[in-house]
Write an enzyme that holds these catalytic residues in place. Structure first.
Site, PDB file in Angstrom:
ATOM      1  N   ASP A  97       0.873  -1.183   0.035  1.00 51.46           N
ATOM      2  CA  ASP A  97       0.000  -0.041  -0.111  1.00 51.46           C
ATOM      3  C   ASP A  97       0.944   1.331   0.008  1.00 51.46           C
ATOM      4  O   ASP A  97       0.383   2.350   0.292  1.00 51.46           O
ATOM      5  CB  ASP A  97      -1.077  -0.012   1.149  1.00 51.46           C
ATOM      6  CG  ASP A  97      -0.251   0.105   2.559  1.00 51.46           C
ATOM      7  OD1 ASP A  97       1.062  -0.111   2.334  1.00 51.46           O
ATOM      8  OD2 ASP A  97      -0.785  -0.186   3.529  1.00 51.46           O
ATOM      9  N   GLU A 132       3.012   2.124   2.054  1.00 51.67           N
ATOM     10  CA  GLU A 132       3.921   2.510   3.545  1.00 51.67           C
ATOM     11  C   GLU A 132       5.207   1.916   3.569  1.00 51.67           C
ATOM     12  O   GLU A 132       5.628   0.929   2.856  1.00 51.67           O
ATOM     13  CB  GLU A 132       3.193   1.785   4.631  1.00 51.67           C
ATOM     14  CG  GLU A 132       1.837   2.514   5.001  1.00 51.67           C
ATOM     15  CD  GLU A 132       0.883   1.718   5.965  1.00 51.67           C
ATOM     16  OE1 GLU A 132       1.576   0.935   6.580  1.00 51.67           O
ATOM     17  OE2 GLU A 132      -0.446   2.438   6.189  1.00 51.67           O
ATOM     18  N   LYS A 184      16.542  41.671  -3.163  1.00 53.93           N
ATOM     19  CA  LYS A 184      15.354  40.841  -3.753  1.00 53.93           C
ATOM     20  C   LYS A 184      14.071  41.075  -3.126  1.00 53.93           C
ATOM     21  O   LYS A 184      13.957  41.355  -1.867  1.00 53.93           O
ATOM     22  CB  LYS A 184      15.751  39.532  -3.498  1.00 53.93           C
ATOM     23  CG  LYS A 184      14.805  38.328  -4.054  1.00 53.93           C
ATOM     24  CD  LYS A 184      15.214  36.996  -3.711  1.00 53.93           C
ATOM     25  CE  LYS A 184      14.754  36.434  -2.301  1.00 53.93           C
ATOM     26  NZ  LYS A 184      15.058  35.173  -2.302  1.00 53.93           N
ATOM     27  N   ARG A 203      10.333  38.789  -3.159  1.00 57.00           N
ATOM     28  CA  ARG A 203       9.780  37.899  -3.634  1.00 57.00           C
ATOM     29  C   ARG A 203       8.040  38.076  -3.442  1.00 57.00           C
ATOM     30  O   ARG A 203       7.611  38.465  -2.506  1.00 57.00           O
ATOM     31  CB  ARG A 203      10.084  36.626  -2.409  1.00 57.00           C
ATOM     32  CG  ARG A 203       9.605  35.161  -2.969  1.00 57.00           C
ATOM     33  CD  ARG A 203       9.980  34.094  -2.011  1.00 57.00           C
ATOM     34  NE  ARG A 203      11.153  33.659  -1.940  1.00 57.00           N
ATOM     35  CZ  ARG A 203      11.668  32.662  -2.825  1.00 57.00           C
ATOM     36  NH1 ARG A 203      10.747  32.476  -3.745  1.00 57.00           N
ATOM     37  NH2 ARG A 203      12.722  32.384  -2.772  1.00 57.00           N
TER      38      ARG A 203
HETATM   39  C1  R5P Z   1      15.947  32.334   0.507  1.00 57.50           C
HETATM   40  O1  R5P Z   1      15.945  32.783   1.711  1.00 57.50           O
HETATM   41  C2  R5P Z   1      17.133  31.100   0.471  1.00 57.50           C
HETATM   42  O2  R5P Z   1      18.496  31.688   1.132  1.00 57.50           O
HETATM   43  C3  R5P Z   1      17.318  30.915  -0.849  1.00 57.50           C
HETATM   44  O3  R5P Z   1      17.619  31.999  -1.726  1.00 57.50           O
HETATM   45  C4  R5P Z   1      16.044  30.456  -1.380  1.00 57.50           C
HETATM   46  O4  R5P Z   1      15.371  29.657  -0.905  1.00 57.50           O
HETATM   47  C5  R5P Z   1      16.236  29.818  -2.927  1.00 57.50           C
HETATM   48  O5  R5P Z   1      14.959  29.320  -3.543  1.00 57.50           O
HETATM   49  P1  R5P Z   1      14.578  29.235  -4.924  1.00 57.50           P
HETATM   50  O6  R5P Z   1      15.812  28.802  -5.748  1.00 57.50           O
HETATM   51  O7  R5P Z   1      13.327  28.853  -5.119  1.00 57.50           O
HETATM   52  O8  R5P Z   1      14.550  31.035  -5.429  1.00 57.50           O
END
Ligand code: R5P
Length: 311
Positions: free
Chosen positions: A38, A40, A193, A195
Site C-alpha cells: 500500500d 507504507e 530581492k 519575493r
Molecule cells: C532564501 O531565503 C534562500 O536563501 C534561497 O535564496 C532560496 O530559498 C532559494 O529558493 P529558489 O531557488 O526557489 O529561489
C-alpha cells in the site's frame, strides 16, 4: 555504551553515506528499507545494534515527505533495537524555510520537523548549512551545525580568479556571502530581492560594484532557481564578467536546472548533500562534503570538539 559506531542510510543519498563510511573505514550499516504493497515504508535493521552509537544519514530532499518518513521510521526502528545513542545526520534539512510566523495562520515547519526527529528517538542531530542558523535551537537535543564553506571555498581558491566579488542574492544571505568574501579576499555585493510568490522574485537593486568583475553568487540552496538566476541576470545587467553560482544544497526543483542552463553561467558549484543525477544545469561541479561529515561523526563518537573543525 558499546564502543561500536554504526552508520545507517535511508534511500535519499546512499552514495554520500558510502563516501562517509569510506572515510571512516566502516561498512554502511545493514538495513532494508522498502515498501508495503500500500506504499507504507517497510524497514528492518539487519545487524545487532544493542548498546551501539548509531548514525542515521538522510537528507530530507525531494520527495521530502517520503525521505522524512524514512528517517523517522529508521530512528524508531533503531531505538526499539536498543541502540544506545542515535544521531540523526541530516545533511539537507528540508521544511526549513517556514521558521517563523511570517504572517498569520501559517505553520512553523522547521520546529515541527525538529520535534518529529526528537520524538522518533534521536538523541542528537547533525546538519549542514541550515537555512537559518537559529534552527539549531529548534532541536531540544544537542545539535551540531556544519558548514560546507571550507570545501566550496577551497575550490574557488584553486581557480585563482582575479577581481572577484561575492554576491548575496538577497539580504538574508549577507552573513554567508560575507564569510566567503572574507576568506576569498574578494569584494562583497548584495541583491535587493523582493519575493512575490514562492516561485517568483524580482531583484530591485544591486548594492555594490560588480562592473567588470567575476561574480560568485552564494546561497544556501538552489530550489526553484529563481532567486539565484534572477540575481545573476541583475549582476550581468550591471556589467558583471563571468558569473559562478555556489550553493550548498542543489535541491534543483522543477525547472531549476533548465533556468540555470539558459542563464549562461560559467559554472554552478554545489555540494553533494543532495544527489543531482538526471538534472542538467549546464557546467556543474559537485564537491563532496563526505570527509567533513565523516570527521564530525568521528569526533562526536569520541566526544571531541566539532566546532574546532571550523577555526
Ligand atoms: C532564501 O531565503 C534562500 O536563501 C534561497 O535564496 C532560496 O530559498 C532559494 O529558493 P529558489 O531557488 O526557489 O529561489
Amino acid at each position: 555504551m558499546k564502543n561500536s559506531m554504526v552508520i545507517f542510510s535511508g534511500n535519499a543519498n546512499r552514495p554520500l553515506a558510502q563516501r562517509v563510511c569510506d572515510y571512516l573505514h566502516l561498512p554502511v550499516g545493514a538495513a532494508e528499507i522498502g515498501r508495503f504493497p500500500d506504499g507504507e515504508i517497510d524497514c528492518k535493521v539487519l545487524e545487532d545494534v544493542r548498546g551501539a552509537d548509531v548514525y542515521v544519514m538522510q537528507p530530507t530532499c525531494p520527495p521530502v515527505d517520503r525521505h522524512l518518513m524514512e528517517l523517522l521510521i529508521l530512528i524508531d526502528c533503531l531505538r526499539r533495537a536498543s541502540a544506545e545513542r542515535i544521531t540523526a545526520v541530516v545533511p539537507y534539512f528540508g521544511y526549513a524555510r517556514q521558521d517563523r510566523k511570517a504572517e498569520g495562520r501559517v505553520p512553523i515547519t522547521a520546529k515541527l520537523v525538529a520535534n518529529l526527529i526528537t520524538a522518533a528517538g534521536a538523541s542528537r542531530a547533525l546538519a549542514v548549512d541550515l537555512h537559518a542558523a537559529q534552527i539549531q535551537g529548534f532541536f531540544d537535543i544537542p545539535t551540531d551545525h556544519l558548514f560546507a564553506a571550507p570545501v566550496l571555498i577551497e575550490y574557488f581558491r584553486s581557480l585563482e580568479l582575479t577581481e572577484v566579488v561575492v554576491v548575496s542574492p538577497d539580504v538574508g544571505g549577507i552573513k554567508m556571502a560575507r564569510a566567503y568574501a572574507k576568506r576569498l579576499a574578494a569584494g562583497l555585493a548584495i541583491c535587493d530581492k523582493r519575493r512575490s510568490s514562492p516561485s517568483e522574485t524580482e531583484v530591485m537593486h544591486v548594492i555594490g560594484d560588480v562592473n567588470g568583475k567575476n561574480v560568485v553568487l552564494v546561497d544556501d540552496m538552489i530550489s526553484t532557481g529563481t532567486t539565484i538566476v534572477e540575481a545573476a541576470r541583475a549582476c550581468r545587467s550591471h556589467g558583471a564578467k563571468d558569473i559562478y553560482l555556489c550553493a550548498t544544497h542543489p535541491v534543483l526543483a522543477g525547472s531549476a536546472a533548465e533556468k540555470i542552463r539558459k542563464a549562461q553561467i560559467k559554472e554552478t558549484i554545489v555540494s553533494d548533500t543532495i544527489p543531482v543525477e538526471g538534472k542538467d544545469p549546464g557546467p556543474l561541479r559537485v564537491l563532496s562534503i563526505a570527509n567533513l561529515l565523516g570527521e564530525a561523526i568521528r569526533r562526536i563518537h569520541r566526544s571531541e570538539s566539532v566546532s574546532s573543525l571550523f577555526v
